[in-house]
Design an enzyme around this catalytic site. Structure first.
Site, short mmCIF file in Angstrom:
data_model
loop_
_atom_site.label_atom_id
_atom_site.label_comp_id
_atom_site.label_asym_id
_atom_site.label_seq_id
_atom_site.Cartn_x
_atom_site.Cartn_y
_atom_site.Cartn_z
NE ARG A 41 8.52 10.52 1.49
CZ ARG A 41 7.76 9.46 1.66
NH1 ARG A 41 6.93 9.41 2.66
NH2 ARG A 41 7.84 8.44 0.85
CG ASN A 93 3.12 6.46 7.49
OD1 ASN A 93 2.80 7.63 7.66
ND2 ASN A 93 4.12 5.90 8.11
CD GLU A 163 -5.64 7.76 -5.55
OE1 GLU A 163 -6.23 8.82 -5.32
OE2 GLU A 163 -5.71 7.18 -6.66
CE LYS A 222 -6.68 1.25 -1.45
NZ LYS A 222 -6.13 1.29 -2.78
CE LYS A 269 2.29 -9.21 -17.32
NZ LYS A 269 1.94 -7.86 -16.94
CB CYS A 278 -1.22 -1.29 -0.19
SG CYS A 278 -0.74 0.40 0.20
CG PHE A 279 -1.58 -6.20 -3.00
CD1 PHE A 279 -2.49 -5.15 -3.16
CD2 PHE A 279 -1.19 -6.90 -4.13
CE1 PHE A 279 -2.97 -4.81 -4.42
CE2 PHE A 279 -1.66 -6.56 -5.39
CZ PHE A 279 -2.55 -5.52 -5.53
P1 NAD Z 1 4.10 7.11 2.79
O1 NAD Z 1 4.73 6.47 3.97
O2 NAD Z 1 4.84 7.18 1.50
O3 NAD Z 1 3.70 8.61 3.18
C1 NAD Z 1 3.07 8.98 4.37
C2 NAD Z 1 3.69 10.28 4.85
O4 NAD Z 1 2.92 10.77 5.96
C3 NAD Z 1 5.13 10.14 5.37
O5 NAD Z 1 5.98 10.98 4.60
C4 NAD Z 1 5.05 10.59 6.83
O6 NAD Z 1 6.19 11.34 7.26
C5 NAD Z 1 3.81 11.45 6.83
N1 NAD Z 1 3.18 11.63 8.15
C6 NAD Z 1 2.83 10.66 9.04
N2 NAD Z 1 2.22 11.22 10.10
C7 NAD Z 1 2.20 12.55 9.90
C8 NAD Z 1 1.70 13.65 10.64
N3 NAD Z 1 1.08 13.47 11.82
N4 NAD Z 1 1.85 14.89 10.14
C9 NAD Z 1 2.47 15.07 8.94
N5 NAD Z 1 2.96 14.08 8.20
C10 NAD Z 1 2.82 12.82 8.65
O7 NAD Z 1 2.70 6.38 2.58
P2 NAD Z 1 1.88 6.23 1.21
O8 NAD Z 1 2.41 5.11 0.40
O9 NAD Z 1 1.72 7.58 0.60
O10 NAD Z 1 0.48 5.72 1.79
C11 NAD Z 1 -0.38 6.59 2.50
C12 NAD Z 1 -1.73 5.93 2.64
O11 NAD Z 1 -2.29 5.71 1.34
C13 NAD Z 1 -1.69 4.55 3.30
O12 NAD Z 1 -2.86 4.40 4.08
C14 NAD Z 1 -1.73 3.59 2.13
O13 NAD Z 1 -2.35 2.36 2.49
C15 NAD Z 1 -2.61 4.32 1.14
N6 NAD Z 1 -2.38 3.98 -0.27
C16 NAD Z 1 -1.11 3.84 -0.75
C17 NAD Z 1 -0.91 3.58 -2.11
C18 NAD Z 1 0.46 3.43 -2.69
O14 NAD Z 1 0.56 3.11 -3.86
N7 NAD Z 1 1.53 3.65 -1.95
C19 NAD Z 1 -2.01 3.51 -2.98
C20 NAD Z 1 -3.29 3.66 -2.45
C21 NAD Z 1 -3.46 3.91 -1.09
C1 UGA Z 2 -1.93 -1.83 -5.71
C2 UGA Z 2 -3.27 -1.70 -6.46
O1 UGA Z 2 -3.10 -2.14 -7.80
C3 UGA Z 2 -3.77 -0.27 -6.45
O2 UGA Z 2 -5.05 -0.18 -7.05
C4 UGA Z 2 -3.85 0.23 -5.00
O3 UGA Z 2 -4.23 1.59 -4.96
C5 UGA Z 2 -2.49 0.07 -4.34
O4 UGA Z 2 -2.08 -1.32 -4.40
C6 UGA Z 2 -2.50 0.43 -2.89
O5 UGA Z 2 -3.53 0.46 -2.25
O6 UGA Z 2 -1.38 0.66 -2.44
P1 UGA Z 2 0.61 -1.34 -6.29
O7 UGA Z 2 0.87 -2.15 -5.06
O8 UGA Z 2 1.26 -0.03 -6.42
O9 UGA Z 2 -0.97 -1.08 -6.43
O10 UGA Z 2 1.01 -2.19 -7.58
P2 UGA Z 2 0.33 -3.42 -8.36
O11 UGA Z 2 0.46 -3.15 -9.80
O12 UGA Z 2 -1.01 -3.72 -7.85
O13 UGA Z 2 1.30 -4.63 -8.00
C7 UGA Z 2 1.36 -5.18 -6.70
C8 UGA Z 2 2.27 -6.39 -6.71
O14 UGA Z 2 1.64 -7.49 -7.39
C9 UGA Z 2 3.60 -6.17 -7.42
O15 UGA Z 2 4.63 -6.82 -6.72
C10 UGA Z 2 3.39 -6.81 -8.78
O16 UGA Z 2 4.57 -7.24 -9.37
C11 UGA Z 2 2.51 -7.99 -8.38
N1 UGA Z 2 1.68 -8.51 -9.51
C12 UGA Z 2 0.72 -7.72 -10.06
C13 UGA Z 2 1.88 -9.80 -9.98
O17 UGA Z 2 2.76 -10.52 -9.47
N2 UGA Z 2 1.11 -10.25 -11.00
C14 UGA Z 2 0.14 -9.50 -11.57
O18 UGA Z 2 -0.53 -9.99 -12.52
C15 UGA Z 2 -0.06 -8.19 -11.10
#
Ligand code: NAD
Ligand code: UGA
Length: 466
Positions: A41, A93, A163, A222, A269, A278-279
């Site tokens: 990565r 994660n 976030e 959150k 939608k 995440c959801f």
């Molecule tokens: P991700 O799996 O894409 O990334 C996490 C990274 O952390 C991985 O690359 C992993 O190798 C690394 N990691 C784990 N343990 C480690 C350690 N001890 N030292 C160094 N690296 C380490 O996860 P993500 O989607 O970025 O999500 C991270 C957090 O943010 C989660 O708690 C998630 O719920 C939250 N979050 C995600 C989103 C999203 O859209 N994906 C949005 C808002 C919040």
């Molecule tokens: C969601 C939240 O929108 C973010 O605010 C949050 O930070 C994030 O989760 C997180 O914590 O990971 P994300 O999962 O990236 O973001 O995408 P969304 O746009 O929320 O869509 C989630 C799922 O719901 C998708 O499968 C999307 O297609 C579906 N969706 C969304 C519907 O089926 N209908 C809608 O009206 C909206």
């Protein structure tokens, strides 16, 4: 504490990578190092070819191009980055636990704890530790207890800064957030730490959009935000099933209720079911926390959002089977899309995985085209479900680079992701090359049903009866 000069972010994933890229772009005087244990990565984040970045997000390449090598660095040396930093973001994660107590519900905090222990071991100077990962309420307390064990006089302040970006629009969301949330201790030191982080976001986010709270409110907000968003999708999906039997049209219902400013038009939608990393995980976590406190009615209320979502995915697969004369055995079912939403290569918890799995149980042959998802990823998604062995999954899944080849000779087409390009295809050509009757199952309500019917297709749309 002097002004922040160096930041370390542990975790270079979907959140750590884009978030730190934007903070670095907007704060050129702060040196930011994003570290990860995953060497591949980090290598991809450092690739000169910006199309090889490990995640696909519109606009991310330009931000990385501007900041990388100037004040943004990606590295595998976690200890060094922790040692040098004034502020450490934890962005690892936090998946659902797959073992032991809380299995299938609670957040697995092992990566968080490992990070905290590593910081405790390495830190020689005072640090602000920022929870960027989504965490159960009161996790900051556990982190603080681990950090305070160092006994070497190093002081830590813990902030919660969840976030809210959504994938596919991450850069837009980061550049122009509805709000930034920062939770911290109500002590003088806590307030100072909050101010340090407010100043960093203040480089581009208007001050009135930066909300500050206590740590517990921030952590819980959150989980609550994601639960509310997902609940809207499950609510409209529940109504979509009622529309299909009653003659109402879910798009019209969404518009009718969404124009009420108290309801709002977004996130209404109807779809084949929500996916994403995440959801589901965050609601399960909320349910688990409620149960832990003995709040069974609260737990049951939120669990229903997941139950409805599982139902929506399953009934889509069932609709395909019943429409295709009750059997898909050895039939070609073509999938348009595999990602959990458009404009991302992320497939975590995508509805497509579950629909494919159900159809493979019925011995269908699934052919997929997705503009951003690799074959390897799709196979590993199916293998992860553990329904059958890898060889059986490979026998039933074929991945194509060309949509027209994917759809040729198909008995049915299922739209699983709302990629814009699907709307622009030559649907007459697709019809001519398909088995008849030619069925389309639009799980995203993106295609022009009337046009397709004019060509000769038999179309099923979520939330619209015959
Ligand atoms: P991700 O799996 O894409 O990334 C996490 C990274 O952390 C991985 O690359 C992993 O190798 C690394 N990691 C784990 N343990 C480690 C350690 N001890 N030292 C160094 N690296 C380490 O996860 P993500 O989607 O970025 O999500 C991270 C957090 O943010 C989660 O708690 C998630 O719920 C939250 N979050 C995600 C989103 C999203 O859209 N994906 C949005 C808002 C919040
Ligand atoms: C969601 C939240 O929108 C973010 O605010 C949050 O930070 C994030 O989760 C997180 O914590 O990971 P994300 O999962 O990236 O973001 O995408 P969304 O746009 O929320 O869509 C989630 C799922 O719901 C998708 O499968 C999307 O297609 C579906 N969706 C969304 C519907 O089926 N209908 C809608 O009206 C909206």
């Amino acid at each position: 504490m002097p002004k922040i000069q160096k930041i370390c972010c542990v975790g270079a994933g979907y959140v750590g990578g884009p978030t730190m890229s934007v903070i670095a772009q907007k704060n050129p005087h702060i040196q930011i190092t994003v570290v990860d244990l995953n060497e591949a990565r980090i290598k991809a984040w450092n690739d000169k070819d910006l199309t090889k970045l490990p995640i696909y997000e519109p606009g991310l390449d330009a931000v990385v191009a501007e900041a990388r090598g100037r004040n943004l660095f990606f590295d595998t040396d976690v200890d060094k980055a922790i040692d040098e930093a004034d502020m450490i973001f934890i962005s690892v994660n936090t998946p659902t636990k797959t073992y032991g107590k809380g299995k299938g519900m609670a957040a697995d905090l092992k990566y968080i704890e490992l990070c905290a222990r590593q910081i405790a071991r390495v830190a020689k100077t005072n640090k602000i530790v920022v929870e960027k990962s989504t965490l159960p309420v009161r996790t900051a307390q556990a982190i603080k207890r681990i950090l305070d064990q160092t006994g070497n006089g190093v002081e830590f302040e813990i902030l919660s800064n969840p976030e809210f970006l959504a994938e596919g629009t991450a850069i837009q969301d980061l550049m122009n957030p509805d709000r930034v949330l920062i939770g911290g201790d109500q002590t003088e030191k806590g307030q100072k730490a909050i101010q340090e982080l407010v100043d960093i976001y203040g480089a581009w986010v208007p001050r009135e959009r930066i909300l500050t709270t206590n740590v517990w409110s921030s952590e819980l907000s959150k989980l609550t935000a994601n639960a509310f968003l997902a609940q809207r999708v499950s609510s409209i999906n529940a109504i979509s099933e009622l529309c299909e039997v009653s003659g109402a049209d879910v798009n019209e219902v969404s518009r009718a209720i969404g124009t009420d400013s108290r309801v709002g038009s977004k996130f209404l939608k109807a779809s084949v079911g929500f996916g994403g990393s995440c959801f589901q995980k965050d609601i399960l976590n909320l349910v688990y926390i409620a149960k832990t406190y003995g709040l069974d009615a609260v737990a049951d209320y939120w669990e229903q959002v997941i139950i409805m979502n599982d139902h929506q995915k399953r009934r889509f697969a069932e609709k395909i089977v019943t429409t295709l004369f009750n059997t898909v055995n050895d039939k070609k079912i073509a999938f348009l899309g595999w990602a959990f939403k458009k404009d991302t290569n992320d497939t975590r918890e995508s509805a497509a995985i579950y629909v494919a799995n159900d159809l493979i149980e019925e011995e269908a042959n699934i052919h997929v085209y997705d503009p951003k998802v690799t074959e390897q990823q799709m196979l590993s998604d199916l293998d992860y479900l553990n329904t059958r062995n890898s060889e059986a999954n490979q026998n039933h899944l074929t991945v194509h680079q060309d949509p027209y080849i994917t759809l040729k000779d198909a008995h049915g087409i299922a739209v699983l992701t709302e990629w814009d390009e699907f709307k622009t295809y030559d649907w007459q050509r697709i019809y001519d090359n398909m088995q008849k009757p030619a069925f389309v199952f639009d799980g995203r309500n993106i295609l022009d049903r009337k046009e397709l019917e004019k060509i000769g297709f038999e179309v099923y749309t979520i939330g619209k009866g015959e």
